[in-house]
Design an enzyme around this catalytic site. Structure first.
Site, mmCIF file in Angstrom:
data_model
loop_
_atom_site.group_PDB
_atom_site.id
_atom_site.type_symbol
_atom_site.label_atom_id
_atom_site.label_comp_id
_atom_site.label_asym_id
_atom_site.label_seq_id
_atom_site.Cartn_x
_atom_site.Cartn_y
_atom_site.Cartn_z
ATOM 1 N N GLN A 5 49.797 37.336 34.677
ATOM 2 C CA GLN A 5 50.096 38.305 33.496
ATOM 3 C C GLN A 5 49.651 39.840 33.716
ATOM 4 O O GLN A 5 50.235 40.766 33.430
ATOM 5 C CB GLN A 5 49.382 37.788 32.427
ATOM 6 C CG GLN A 5 49.760 36.565 31.585
ATOM 7 C CD GLN A 5 49.316 36.234 30.507
ATOM 8 O OE1 GLN A 5 48.752 36.986 29.742
ATOM 9 N NE2 GLN A 5 49.085 34.917 30.212
ATOM 10 N N VAL A 40 46.777 20.433 24.433
ATOM 11 C CA VAL A 40 45.590 19.880 23.537
ATOM 12 C C VAL A 40 45.646 20.129 22.004
ATOM 13 O O VAL A 40 46.001 21.300 21.858
ATOM 14 C CB VAL A 40 44.355 20.637 24.275
ATOM 15 C CG1 VAL A 40 43.114 19.938 23.659
ATOM 16 C CG2 VAL A 40 44.218 20.280 25.780
ATOM 17 N N CYS A 123 42.441 42.205 28.887
ATOM 18 C CA CYS A 123 42.616 43.449 29.612
ATOM 19 C C CYS A 123 42.599 44.706 28.590
ATOM 20 O O CYS A 123 43.904 45.049 28.426
ATOM 21 C CB CYS A 123 44.077 43.419 30.304
ATOM 22 S SG CYS A 123 44.012 44.442 31.406
ATOM 23 N N ASP A 258 39.083 33.851 28.777
ATOM 24 C CA ASP A 258 39.235 34.466 27.850
ATOM 25 C C ASP A 258 38.865 33.607 26.604
ATOM 26 O O ASP A 258 38.542 34.138 25.323
ATOM 27 C CB ASP A 258 40.698 34.823 27.584
ATOM 28 C CG ASP A 258 41.384 35.838 28.477
ATOM 29 O OD1 ASP A 258 40.516 36.462 29.397
ATOM 30 O OD2 ASP A 258 42.446 36.181 28.611
ATOM 31 N N LYS A 266 37.472 40.759 28.689
ATOM 32 C CA LYS A 266 38.444 39.462 29.175
ATOM 33 C C LYS A 266 39.610 39.878 29.997
ATOM 34 O O LYS A 266 40.338 40.637 29.719
ATOM 35 C CB LYS A 266 39.048 38.915 27.794
ATOM 36 C CG LYS A 266 37.934 38.429 26.902
ATOM 37 C CD LYS A 266 38.669 37.735 25.506
ATOM 38 C CE LYS A 266 37.607 37.619 24.373
ATOM 39 N NZ LYS A 266 36.696 36.569 24.897
ATOM 40 N N THR A 267 39.334 39.626 31.556
ATOM 41 C CA THR A 267 40.123 39.934 32.624
ATOM 42 C C THR A 267 40.306 38.863 33.565
ATOM 43 O O THR A 267 39.629 37.993 33.710
ATOM 44 C CB THR A 267 39.672 41.379 33.399
ATOM 45 O OG1 THR A 267 38.395 41.062 34.076
ATOM 46 C CG2 THR A 267 39.392 42.446 32.336
ATOM 47 N N ALA A 268 41.286 39.138 34.348
ATOM 48 C CA ALA A 268 41.490 37.950 35.619
ATOM 49 C C ALA A 268 40.407 38.288 36.661
ATOM 50 O O ALA A 268 39.875 37.136 37.148
ATOM 51 C CB ALA A 268 42.618 38.108 36.192
ATOM 52 N N ALA A 269 39.928 39.390 36.736
ATOM 53 C CA ALA A 269 38.671 39.697 37.646
ATOM 54 C C ALA A 269 37.318 39.101 37.013
ATOM 55 O O ALA A 269 36.680 38.491 37.945
ATOM 56 C CB ALA A 269 38.638 40.934 37.777
ATOM 57 N N CYS A 301 38.979 46.370 35.726
ATOM 58 C CA CYS A 301 39.998 46.822 35.167
ATOM 59 C C CYS A 301 40.625 48.058 35.724
ATOM 60 O O CYS A 301 40.119 48.987 35.879
ATOM 61 C CB CYS A 301 39.761 47.394 33.470
ATOM 62 S SG CYS A 301 41.143 47.820 32.560
#
Length: 372
Positions: A5, A40, A123, A258, A266-269, A301
């Site tokens: 994303q 779920v 992000c 997240d 809240k990030t992918a990193a 970011c």
């Protein structure tokens, strides 16, 4: 499909394609894993079971929860149905990201409006990245003189970390961008091309803006499965220990990403750094040993400020810069754009998803000669 994303910022600005951001989930599933192709529906940590939407009950000894967060376009009056109209898009959904690019290409003159909601978001830089890219695109195509670029954010600041916020304010002034703080999008009248904002400092006071282009960042909230389970904190997020990602009440449950209440962006990193800690924590617990590695809240970011520059913000739980490179990362740099557009997707597909990339921690130490 499984999507990377973070690249959708560039898709919304026409610099990448949606197709390049996704791969079939089967291709990224690790070998030896039993893939249950159902959602779920319920987690019962008192019985150590997970129930799926087709009624299957799965029992567990240990559970890692990585359910992400929920987008709530419907909390803005007039959405999501408003996306059927032209000149409105959102980089936060695969259904609407290409609409951003279409709206940008169709722009002739008037207000280009960008929003940031009154909720936690994933992000947190993305809502303004598309503003800087749109500004660059309109300059490139000779339309900037007839455009008012407006960023309406519910936050009281432009960016949460002062070092980077100072640089961003400089860019805002240089490029004649209008930033309005504490303004929250509450309604979109897509048929009239009007956006309604509430002044959060004076509740009930609203302002209507006409737009020629509108980029919406939706309100977001906790995953509903977690929210309705005993695993949630009062706000509905997964209640984990911020040091080792273990659940505060159920020691055989862990969380990542997240869906958690970790007090960091809240990030992918952040997920990459958390994955290294979680891997270590769980392997220790399986051996009946005490977890010995602590997550420092590292997150990153890459603030895209044009089609060839990025300010690479990296920081920890305390909001202190935690930069990988021994240079001032608050400056716009071409090399950082290359990292965002080309290196980071590669790291994601071939590093994070294969368990080989746990964030830049070891490299940071190396580049800073052993110092944090």
């Amino acid at each position: 499909m499984h999507y990377y994303q973070p690249i959708w910022t560039l898709v919304g600005a026409g610099a990448k394609t949606v197709a390049s951001s996704g791969r079939p989930t089967a291709k990224v599933m690790p070998s030896g894993v039993k893939w249950v192709k159902s959602n779920v529906q319920e987690i019962n940590p008192d019985k150590n079971t997970v129930r799926t939407d087709n009624g299957t009950e799965i029992s567990y000894e240990y559970l890692i929860v990585a359910l992400g967060l929920q987008l709530h376009y419907e909390k803005i009056k007039g959405l999501p149905e408003g996306f059927e109209h032209p000149n409105i898009g959102s980089n936060y959904s695969v259904q609407t990201v290409e609409k951003t690019w279409k709206a940008l290409q169709n722009f002739k003159e008037g207000n280009a409006v960008f929003t940031f909601p009154n909720t936690p978001v994933k992000c947190a830089g993305a809502p303004q990245k598309i503003m800087y890219l749109s500004d660059a695109y309109l300059r490139k195509t000779g339309k900037r003189a007839k455009a008012n670029i407006i960023y309406n954010t519910s936050l009281p600041v432009l960016f949460g970390i002062k070092k980077y916020a100072d640089s961003l304010w400089d860019i805002v002034k240089q490029r004649d961008l209008q930033v309005n703080l504490r303004q929250n999008l509450i309604e979109v009248r897509a048929d009239k091309q009007e956006a309604v904002f509430e002044n959060l400092d004076k509740p009930g006071e609203t302002k209507v803006l006409e737009y020629e282009l509108l980029h919406v960042t939706p309100p977001m909230g906790p995953n509903l499965v977690i929210k309705s389970s005993p695993l949630a904190d009062e706000a509905g997020w997964l209640d984990v220990n911020k040091d080792d990602l273990q659940h505060k009440k159920y020691p055989n449950v862990f969380g990542i990403g997240d869906c958690t209440n970790l007090p960091t962006a809240k990030t992918a990193a952040a997920v990459a750094a958390q994955s290294a800690i979680l891997n270590r924590t769980i392997s220790k617990i399986l051996k009946n040993e005490k977890p010995d590695k602590k997550y420092d809240g590292y997150t990153s970011c890459p603030l895209v400020t044009s089609y060839n520059t990025v300010i690479l913000a990296e920081f920890d739980y305390n909001g202190q810069p935690l930069e990988t490179f021994p240079i001032n990362q608050a400056k716009e740099r071409r090399i950082m754009y290359h990292m965002k557009a080309d290196v980071m997707p590669h790291l994601y597909w071939h590093g994070l998803l294969t368990g080989l990339w746990g964030g830049p921690g070891p490299y940071r130490k190396l580049l800073h000669l052993g110092m944090k």
